[in-house]
Design a protein around this motif. Structure first.
Motif, PDB file in Angstrom:
ATOM      1  N   VAL A 245       0.721  -1.263   0.188  1.00 16.00           N
ATOM      2  CA  VAL A 245      -0.222   0.127  -0.063  1.00 16.00           C
ATOM      3  C   VAL A 245       0.938   1.265  -0.046  1.00 16.00           C
ATOM      4  O   VAL A 245       0.874   2.090  -0.830  1.00 16.00           O
ATOM      5  N   ASN A 246       1.867   1.182   0.831  1.00 22.39           N
ATOM      6  CA  ASN A 246       2.883   2.288   0.878  1.00 22.39           C
ATOM      7  C   ASN A 246       3.623   2.543  -0.488  1.00 22.39           C
ATOM      8  O   ASN A 246       3.626   3.658  -0.928  1.00 22.39           O
ATOM      9  N   ASN A 247       3.971   1.415  -1.067  1.00 22.10           N
ATOM     10  CA  ASN A 247       4.644   1.815  -2.416  1.00 22.10           C
ATOM     11  C   ASN A 247       3.657   2.268  -3.519  1.00 22.10           C
ATOM     12  O   ASN A 247       4.140   2.964  -4.273  1.00 22.10           O
ATOM     13  N   ILE A 248       2.605   1.868  -3.437  1.00 25.23           N
ATOM     14  CA  ILE A 248       1.608   2.047  -4.524  1.00 25.23           C
ATOM     15  C   ILE A 248       1.080   3.593  -4.445  1.00 25.23           C
ATOM     16  O   ILE A 248       1.218   4.579  -5.343  1.00 25.23           O
ATOM     17  N   TYR A 249       1.020   4.025  -3.188  1.00 32.19           N
ATOM     18  CA  TYR A 249       0.579   5.192  -2.877  1.00 32.19           C
ATOM     19  C   TYR A 249       1.836   6.196  -3.266  1.00 32.19           C
ATOM     20  O   TYR A 249       1.521   7.411  -3.656  1.00 32.19           O
ATOM     21  N   GLY A 250       2.873   5.838  -2.685  1.00 41.49           N
ATOM     22  CA  GLY A 250       4.325   6.936  -3.056  1.00 41.49           C
ATOM     23  C   GLY A 250       4.498   6.970  -4.381  1.00 41.49           C
ATOM     24  O   GLY A 250       4.723   8.015  -4.839  1.00 41.49           O
TER      25      GLY A 250
END
Length: 307
Positions: free
Chosen positions: A191-196
């Motif tokens: 989730v962090n990677n996609i949002y980032g």
């Protein structure tokens, strides 16, 4: 599953032990920070007090200087303390606050540069409609969007990172960085990677490609115009191009450094590359605009004599 580390502090591990030279480094960095504050305050003061400079382009330049003060103040005080300290621990709240300030500074810089590119595009390619398209309401809307969108976007990014359980507390940086904290996570960070990635595209790559597009259009117009017109366009656009190249280069160095194994790089080179991002643009922007734009340069001289 790896052992989850519950720590109230992070350890910044990139600082190099330079012995007594740290006092010299402290004095140099303090002078540099003082110069950044002085130079950017002069630009803001000149633009705010001179009615002749109450034009969209100069207002956006003032926003760049405000952002330089904001970003450097989020970095230098803590960095100066760390230079004189043997321990480089930073609390979790202070670390995430620093991330928010530095990341919003970075996003603001790119969005403001994108707005300046739009302003120059309208001034060159739609000169007859410039004051209709770049009226005061439009300027306020663009400035507000440039500030609000990154502010909320980075806030969500940090909220996602703050909830992660961590398996360590060492950050290979001289300041707190979101990606370095995410790498410490004991759980999946999809989730962090996609949002980032989405946030990076919105606040970095979209303004980047828009700036390139606008200057391609400006180049096409100049190609068909007189030498005198080309000279005027070059004079008004050159400072923005220089600022854009400087910021893009230093930003790329920081992104590349965060993805590379720090232990394989010379420690002094690693620290230099890390410092570029938060030091060079705030220091050079006022020089670029103050020296290259005649209107600002003229009023700066008058203001300095009055101080």
């Amino acid at each position: 599953m790896e052992n989850i580390t519950v720590s109230s502090h992070f350890n910044l591990t990139m600082f190099v032990n330079i012995g007594h030279y740290r006092y010299l480094a402290f004095v140099f960095c303090l002078l540099l920070y003082s110069f950044i504050i002085f130079a950017n305050l002069i630009i803001i003061l000149v633009i705010s007090r001179e009615r002749a400079l109450h034009e969209p382009m100069y207002i956006f330049i003032a926003l760049l200087s405000i952002n330089s003060l904001y970003g450097s103040t989020g970095f230098f005080p803590r960095f100066l303390m760390d230079l004189l300290s043997d321990v480089h621990l930073i609390s979790r709240p202070a670390c995430f606050t620093q991330i928010y300030i530095i990341y919003t500074y970075a996003s603001y810089e790119m969005t403001i540069l994108g707005i300046i590119a739009y302003d120059r595009y309208v001034a060159v390619c739609h000169a007859l409609h410039y004051y209709r398209r770049m009226n005061s309401k439009k300027v306020i809307k663009l400035a507000t969007a440039a500030w609000l969108f990154p502010a909320f976007g980075i806030l969500i990014l940090i909220s996602l990172s703050a909830r992660l359980p961590l398996c360590g507390n060492e950050i290979q940086k001289i300041f707190c960085a979101n990606w370095n904290i995410v790498k410490l996570s004991c759980v999946t960070t999809d989730v962090n990677n996609i949002y980032g990635l989405i946030l990076t595209i919105a606040t970095v790559f979209f303004p980047l490609f828009y700036v390139l597009y606008t200057y391609l259009r400006i180049l096409i117009i100049c190609w068909r115009s007189s030498a005198e017109f080309k000279g005027k366009v070059f004079q008004s656009c050159l400072p923005h191009i220089i600022s854009f190249v400087i910021y893009s280069t230093t930003g790329f160095c920081d992104i590349a450094l965060s993805r590379y194994d720090i232990e394989k790089i010379n420690p002094f080179l690693a620290v230099t590359l890390a410092l570029e991002f938060v030091v060079i643009p705030p220091a050079l922007n006022p020089l670029v605009y103050g020296l290259k734009l005649p209107e600002i340069r003229k009023h700066i001289s008058r203001t300095l004599f009055m101080v």
